[in-house]
Write an enzyme that holds these catalytic residues in place. Structure first.
Site, PDB file in Angstrom:
ATOM      1  N   GLY A  14       0.624  -1.271  -0.059  1.00  0.00           N
ATOM      2  CA  GLY A  14       0.246  -0.301  -0.220  1.00  0.00           C
ATOM      3  C   GLY A  14       0.823   0.852  -0.032  1.00  0.00           C
ATOM      4  N   THR A  15       0.398   2.478  -0.661  1.00  0.00           N
ATOM      5  CA  THR A  15       1.033   4.376  -0.227  1.00  0.00           C
ATOM      6  C   THR A  15       0.840   4.274  -1.620  1.00  0.00           C
ATOM      7  OG1 THR A  15       1.403   4.959   1.264  1.00  0.00           O
ATOM      8  CG2 THR A  15       2.607   4.092   0.276  1.00  0.00           C
ATOM      9  N   THR A  16       1.476   5.723  -1.271  1.00  0.00           N
ATOM     10  CA  THR A  16       2.698   6.050  -2.097  1.00  0.00           C
ATOM     11  C   THR A  16       3.203   7.102  -1.982  1.00  0.00           C
ATOM     12  OG1 THR A  16       0.718   6.176  -3.773  1.00  0.00           O
ATOM     13  CG2 THR A  16       2.245   7.671  -4.478  1.00  0.00           C
ATOM     14  N   ASP A  31       1.121   9.998   0.250  1.00  0.00           N
ATOM     15  CA  ASP A  31      -0.819   9.748   0.617  1.00  0.00           C
ATOM     16  C   ASP A  31      -0.784   9.874   2.429  1.00  0.00           C
ATOM     17  OD1 ASP A  31      -0.176   7.442   1.063  1.00  0.00           O
ATOM     18  OD2 ASP A  31      -2.189   7.323   0.003  1.00  0.00           O
ATOM     19  N   LYS A  47       2.856   9.733   7.305  1.00  0.00           N
ATOM     20  CA  LYS A  47       4.241   8.597   6.696  1.00  0.00           C
ATOM     21  C   LYS A  47       5.410   9.685   6.511  1.00  0.00           C
ATOM     22  CE  LYS A  47       0.611   6.157   4.408  1.00  0.00           C
ATOM     23  NZ  LYS A  47      -0.013   5.377   3.575  1.00  0.00           N
TER      24      LYS A  47
END
Length: 219
Positions: A14-16, A31, A47
């Site tokens: 997950g995530t960017t 994000d 993050k």
């Protein structure tokens, strides 16, 4: 029970996060969505962290592993400044993180990192690190997480080697915005920072909204 490799894949998907090397500094963006499988576990996940006066870092992967690492590195950076009177350089900080990660290679910390910093002697620096301590010094840009393919498409099209922080901020926000529209594991807003000779600047939601409006006007 799941194997270590399966656990690794589950938490790394997950995530960017993105990082851009600019001629006058570094831009980092992430994000805010934290997922657990198909569940959106947190809509305001942090993050992007300030490590030192001239260093910031993005995280992807296991939140607990990343936060533990950040506590260690932040403490070491403070101790270094107390002992020497100088801020830790981005390269020194990256090397320290690499050593910690490599020391745990048999049961790795499930995190992938982008570190940006400004060295008053050597200028802007951008690094990426894998879960077992491998270091890449980036000469342009990098991205991590499940939304990175979409982010890379924007970065490849928009990035220029002579980009300034002002332009880099727009490119980073555009890359994150595009990734969040296409990746189910990314979303719920953007965290943004730049690092230059004046230190780390973290942007407010209102400032980021202003960047989004500029981008949408150009579309």
């Amino acid at each position: 029970m799941i194997s270590n490799s399966e656990y690794h894949k589950e938490y790394m998907k997950g995530t960017t996060t993105v990082g851009l090397l600019c001629k006058d500094g570094v831009v980092l963006a992430t994000d805010k969505r934290a997922t657990m499988g198909n569940l959106i576990a947190d809509k305001e996940a942090k993050k992007l962290y300030k490590i030192d006066d001239y260093i910031a870092m993005t995280i992807a992967g296991s939140v607990g592993d990343a936060q533990s690492l950040i506590r260690i590195i932040s403490a070491e950076a403070k101790i270094h400044k107390m002992r020497t009177g100088n801020n830790m350089t981005p390269l020194s900080c990256t090397t320290l993180i690499s050593n910690v990660l490599h020391g745990n290679r048999h049961y790795p910390l499930l995190t992938q990192l982008i570190l940006g910093g400004y060295d008053l002697i050597n200028g802007a620096k951008l690094f990426s690190l894998d879960p077992v301590g491998g270091i890449n010094e980036e000469s342009s840009f990098t991205a991590t997480g499940s939304g990175s393919p979409t982010a890379y498409g924007v970065l490849e099209a928009e990035y220029r080697s002579d980009v300034t922080i002002d332009k880099g901020l727009l490119v980073a926000v555009k890359a994150l915005s595009s990734a969040m529209q296409r990746d189910a594991y990314s979303g719920n807003g953007i965290s943004l920072a730049h690092i230059n000779k004046d230190g780390v600047k973290l942007y407010s939601d209102a400032e980021i909204e202003g960047f989004l409006k500029k981008i949408n006007k150009k579309r």
